[in-house]
Design a protein around this motif. Structure first.
Motif, PDB file in Angstrom:
ATOM      1  N   ALA A   1       1.116  -6.446   7.053  1.00 44.81           N
ATOM      2  CA  ALA A   1       2.440  -5.852   6.826  1.00 44.81           C
ATOM      3  C   ALA A   1       2.384  -4.789   5.730  1.00 44.81           C
ATOM      4  O   ALA A   1       2.983  -3.710   5.853  1.00 44.81           O
ATOM      5  N   LEU A   2       1.635  -5.081   4.645  1.00 39.95           N
ATOM      6  CA  LEU A   2       1.508  -4.096   3.559  1.00 39.95           C
ATOM      7  C   LEU A   2       0.821  -2.827   4.064  1.00 39.95           C
ATOM      8  O   LEU A   2       1.256  -1.706   3.768  1.00 39.95           O
ATOM      9  N   GLY A   3      -0.262  -3.002   4.816  1.00 46.08           N
ATOM     10  CA  GLY A   3      -0.983  -1.838   5.344  1.00 46.08           C
ATOM     11  C   GLY A   3      -0.134  -1.035   6.307  1.00 46.08           C
ATOM     12  O   GLY A   3      -0.134   0.201   6.271  1.00 46.08           O
ATOM     13  N   PHE A   4       0.620  -1.732   7.162  1.00 43.76           N
ATOM     14  CA  PHE A   4       1.443  -1.012   8.138  1.00 43.76           C
ATOM     15  C   PHE A   4       2.590  -0.270   7.448  1.00 43.76           C
ATOM     16  O   PHE A   4       2.920   0.854   7.847  1.00 43.76           O
ATOM     17  N   ALA A   5       3.189  -0.894   6.437  1.00 44.54           N
ATOM     18  CA  ALA A   5       4.299  -0.231   5.731  1.00 44.54           C
ATOM     19  C   ALA A   5       3.825   1.074   5.090  1.00 44.54           C
ATOM     20  O   ALA A   5       4.471   2.125   5.229  1.00 44.54           O
ATOM     21  N   LEU A   6       2.686   1.006   4.385  1.00 46.22           N
ATOM     22  CA  LEU A   6       2.153   2.234   3.775  1.00 46.22           C
ATOM     23  C   LEU A   6       1.720   3.218   4.855  1.00 46.22           C
ATOM     24  O   LEU A   6       1.961   4.430   4.747  1.00 46.22           O
ATOM     25  N   GLY A   7       1.074   2.714   5.906  1.00 44.53           N
ATOM     26  CA  GLY A   7       0.604   3.595   6.979  1.00 44.53           C
ATOM     27  C   GLY A   7       1.745   4.307   7.679  1.00 44.53           C
ATOM     28  O   GLY A   7       1.632   5.487   8.021  1.00 44.53           O
ATOM     29  N   LEU A   8       2.859   3.596   7.887  1.00 48.02           N
ATOM     30  CA  LEU A   8       3.998   4.228   8.563  1.00 48.02           C
ATOM     31  C   LEU A   8       4.612   5.326   7.702  1.00 48.02           C
ATOM     32  O   LEU A   8       4.941   6.408   8.194  1.00 48.02           O
ATOM     33  N   GLY A   9       4.750   5.034   6.391  1.00 49.28           N
ATOM     34  CA  GLY A   9       5.318   6.040   5.494  1.00 49.28           C
ATOM     35  C   GLY A   9       4.441   7.277   5.400  1.00 49.28           C
ATOM     36  O   GLY A   9       4.915   8.418   5.569  1.00 49.28           O
ATOM     37  N   LEU A  10       3.148   7.063   5.136  1.00 52.68           N
ATOM     38  CA  LEU A  10       2.232   8.205   5.047  1.00 52.68           C
ATOM     39  C   LEU A  10       2.073   8.891   6.398  1.00 52.68           C
ATOM     40  O   LEU A  10       1.969  10.125   6.471  1.00 52.68           O
ATOM     41  N   GLY A  11       2.047   8.105   7.457  1.00 52.09           N
ATOM     42  CA  GLY A  11       1.902   8.687   8.791  1.00 52.09           C
ATOM     43  C   GLY A  11       3.045   9.629   9.117  1.00 52.09           C
ATOM     44  O   GLY A  11       2.837  10.692   9.722  1.00 52.09           O
ATOM     45  N   PHE A  12       4.265   9.246   8.720  1.00 51.64           N
ATOM     46  CA  PHE A  12       5.412  10.120   8.961  1.00 51.64           C
ATOM     47  C   PHE A  12       5.262  11.432   8.188  1.00 51.64           C
ATOM     48  O   PHE A  12       5.497  12.521   8.729  1.00 51.64           O
ATOM     49  N   VAL A  13       4.848  11.315   6.923  1.00 50.05           N
ATOM     50  CA  VAL A  13       4.683  12.525   6.100  1.00 50.05           C
ATOM     51  C   VAL A  13       3.635  13.460   6.715  1.00 50.05           C
ATOM     52  O   VAL A  13       3.866  14.668   6.878  1.00 50.05           O
ATOM     53  N   PHE A  14       2.491  12.899   7.100  1.00 54.91           N
ATOM     54  CA  PHE A  14       1.419  13.753   7.627  1.00 54.91           C
ATOM     55  C   PHE A  14       1.730  14.260   9.039  1.00 54.91           C
ATOM     56  O   PHE A  14       1.261  15.328   9.428  1.00 54.91           O
ATOM     57  N   ALA A  15       2.536  13.506   9.789  1.00 52.23           N
ATOM     58  CA  ALA A  15       2.949  14.012  11.103  1.00 52.23           C
ATOM     59  C   ALA A  15       3.837  15.238  10.935  1.00 52.23           C
ATOM     60  O   ALA A  15       3.681  16.237  11.661  1.00 52.23           O
ATOM     61  N   MET A  16       4.766  15.173   9.966  1.00 54.43           N
ATOM     62  CA  MET A  16       5.638  16.327   9.722  1.00 54.43           C
ATOM     63  C   MET A  16       4.835  17.508   9.181  1.00 54.43           C
ATOM     64  O   MET A  16       5.112  18.665   9.519  1.00 54.43           O
ATOM     65  N   MET A  17       3.841  17.211   8.322  1.00 56.17           N
ATOM     66  CA  MET A  17       2.989  18.295   7.815  1.00 56.17           C
ATOM     67  C   MET A  17       2.186  18.926   8.952  1.00 56.17           C
ATOM     68  O   MET A  17       1.994  20.141   8.989  1.00 56.17           O
ATOM     69  N   LYS A  18       1.722  18.091   9.890  1.00 59.07           N
ATOM     70  CA  LYS A  18       0.930  18.618  11.016  1.00 59.07           C
ATOM     71  C   LYS A  18       1.772  19.530  11.904  1.00 59.07           C
ATOM     72  O   LYS A  18       1.257  20.448  12.539  1.00 59.07           O
ATOM     73  N   LEU A  19       3.090  19.280  11.935  1.00 60.41           N
ATOM     74  CA  LEU A  19       3.982  20.086  12.776  1.00 60.41           C
ATOM     75  C   LEU A  19       4.611  21.243  11.997  1.00 60.41           C
ATOM     76  O   LEU A  19       5.408  21.995  12.562  1.00 60.41           O
ATOM     77  N   SER A  20       4.286  21.324  10.702  1.00 64.04           N
ATOM     78  CA  SER A  20       4.911  22.347   9.857  1.00 64.04           C
ATOM     79  C   SER A  20       4.478  23.753  10.288  1.00 64.04           C
ATOM     80  O   SER A  20       3.383  23.965  10.820  1.00 64.04           O
ATOM     81  N   SER A  21       5.363  24.697  10.034  1.00 67.18           N
ATOM     82  CA  SER A  21       5.028  26.104  10.307  1.00 67.18           C
ATOM     83  C   SER A  21       4.212  26.701   9.164  1.00 67.18           C
ATOM     84  O   SER A  21       3.742  27.841   9.269  1.00 67.18           O
TER      85      SER A  21
ATOM     86  N   THR B   1      -6.020  -7.869  -4.940  1.00 66.17           N
ATOM     87  CA  THR B   1      -6.432  -7.936  -3.542  1.00 66.17           C
ATOM     88  C   THR B   1      -5.375  -7.343  -2.612  1.00 66.17           C
ATOM     89  O   THR B   1      -5.699  -6.641  -1.646  1.00 66.17           O
ATOM     90  N   TYR B   2      -4.123  -7.622  -2.892  1.00 63.07           N
ATOM     91  CA  TYR B   2      -3.055  -7.144  -2.004  1.00 63.07           C
ATOM     92  C   TYR B   2      -2.948  -5.616  -2.052  1.00 63.07           C
ATOM     93  O   TYR B   2      -2.725  -4.973  -1.030  1.00 63.07           O
ATOM     94  N   THR B   3      -3.112  -5.050  -3.252  1.00 63.30           N
ATOM     95  CA  THR B   3      -3.057  -3.588  -3.365  1.00 63.30           C
ATOM     96  C   THR B   3      -4.234  -2.942  -2.643  1.00 63.30           C
ATOM     97  O   THR B   3      -4.080  -1.926  -1.950  1.00 63.30           O
ATOM     98  N   THR B   4      -5.426  -3.541  -2.796  1.00 60.05           N
ATOM     99  CA  THR B   4      -6.602  -2.997  -2.107  1.00 60.05           C
ATOM    100  C   THR B   4      -6.417  -3.047  -0.594  1.00 60.05           C
ATOM    101  O   THR B   4      -6.745  -2.089   0.118  1.00 60.05           O
ATOM    102  N   ALA B   5      -5.891  -4.165  -0.098  1.00 60.62           N
ATOM    103  CA  ALA B   5      -5.659  -4.277   1.351  1.00 60.62           C
ATOM    104  C   ALA B   5      -4.641  -3.249   1.812  1.00 60.62           C
ATOM    105  O   ALA B   5      -4.811  -2.605   2.856  1.00 60.62           O
ATOM    106  N   MET B   6      -3.572  -3.083   1.028  1.00 55.64           N
ATOM    107  CA  MET B   6      -2.528  -2.124   1.408  1.00 55.64           C
ATOM    108  C   MET B   6      -3.081  -0.707   1.447  1.00 55.64           C
ATOM    109  O   MET B   6      -2.838   0.042   2.416  1.00 55.64           O
ATOM    110  N   LEU B   7      -3.843  -0.317   0.416  1.00 54.45           N
ATOM    111  CA  LEU B   7      -4.378   1.043   0.371  1.00 54.45           C
ATOM    112  C   LEU B   7      -5.395   1.275   1.490  1.00 54.45           C
ATOM    113  O   LEU B   7      -5.349   2.299   2.182  1.00 54.45           O
ATOM    114  N   SER B   8      -6.303   0.334   1.684  1.00 59.26           N
ATOM    115  CA  SER B   8      -7.364   0.523   2.680  1.00 59.26           C
ATOM    116  C   SER B   8      -6.792   0.567   4.093  1.00 59.26           C
ATOM    117  O   SER B   8      -7.080   1.485   4.874  1.00 59.26           O
ATOM    118  N   LEU B   9      -5.987  -0.436   4.425  1.00 63.56           N
ATOM    119  CA  LEU B   9      -5.417  -0.470   5.775  1.00 63.56           C
ATOM    120  C   LEU B   9      -4.388   0.644   5.961  1.00 63.56           C
ATOM    121  O   LEU B   9      -4.294   1.249   7.031  1.00 63.56           O
TER     122      LEU B   9
END
Length: 269
Positions: free
Chosen positions: A66-86, A127-135
């Motif tokens: 859950a920690l990895g997915f939460a961070l991944g979803l947030g960062l994924g949204f940011v990088f998806a918008m950056m990838k579509l940026s003009s 451990t929880y922070t490492t798992a969140m960052l890595s995943l």
């Protein structure tokens, strides 16, 4: 007399069933069932795994995922918008990030955040922070591409209709494009949760406390203590408790999205 195509298909199917029955009979006759039972279905070894395999290992696996997915979803949204940026540099940075984290093994990222980054920058991660960052970092690269594809799959007519109503580009993206894109990408996002669940097993590299054990580490310790494969089998079954419902959810969302798209095409026609 030559056989018809239908009879040949029936004969071929019958041969496949016969081969399957033959293999099962050979396994039943020649397998060492007492040894297999001792190795995989040792009731004493199984009893030793409870309740820890549920209250500690399964719970920690869900938390790491859950920690990895939460961070991944947030960062994924940011990088998806950056990838579509003009803006070119945004696209280049997003492309480099996505290609890097999709290209390196998850194991290497766990080693980097478990040992490399703390050593290089004198930081301490639990451990929880490492798992969140890595995943999260690895997952965000895949989620960003999934989100980008979902956003681009939104019919242009929806955007044009919103703009004709006087909405700004930003408001159109937030209130029209992104919600529709999320409905489209829900099935692949569910698959990403399944992948993160399995990748969370790599955290065993960090040297966990007993209260931090996830399923793979818990099963391995059980194997060392009992000398039986039963703890590994139980750990695998516990993973299935997470992944099978997610698989069914993914297929349900896929069918639902497909029906909605079909109705949309019928309305447009």
């Amino acid at each position: 007399m030559a056989m018809s195509r239908r009879k040949r298909a029936q004969a071929f199917r019958g041969a496949q069933y016969a081969l399957l029955v033959l293999v099962i009979l050979l396994l039943a006759l020649f397998a060492n069932w007492s040894e297999l039972t001792r190795a995989f279905f040792n009731l004493d070894a199984a009893a030793d795994q409870f309740p820890g395999i549920i209250t500690t290992a399964l719970v920690n696996t869900i938390i790491y995922t859950a920690l990895g997915f939460a961070l991944g979803l947030g960062l994924g949204f940011v990088f998806a918008m950056m990838k579509l940026s003009s803006v070119g540099p945004y696209r280049w940075i997003a492309t480099a990030y996505i290609e890097f984290f999709r290209g390196v093994p998850v194991l290497l990222v766990f080693i980097a955040f478990g040992f490399g980054v703390p050593l290089a920058f004198d930081l301490i991660f639990d451990t929880y922070t490492t798992a969140m960052l890595s995943l999260g970092l690895v997952g965000s690269a895949y989620i960003a591409e999934t989100l980008r594809a979902g956003i681009q799959a939104v019919p242009p007519g929806q955007v044009e209709a919103a703009r004709s109503l006087g909405m700004s580009p930003g408001r159109t993206t937030v209130t029209v494009v992104v919600p529709q894109a999320f409905r489209i990408i829900l099935p692949p996002l569910t698959n990403e949760v399944v992948l993160l669940t399995k990748d969370s097993s790599l955290i065993y590299l960090l040297g966990l406390l007993q209260v931090e054990y996830e399923l793979a580490k818990f099963g391995r310790e059980g194997l060392n203590e009992t000398g039986s494969l039963t703890p590994i089998l139980l750990a695998g079954l516990a993973y299935l408790l997470i992944t099978i419902p997610l698989g069914y959810l993914s297929r349900y969302l896929e069918r639902r999205t497909g029906r909605k798209q079909q109705r949309g095409l019928e309305v447009e026609a």
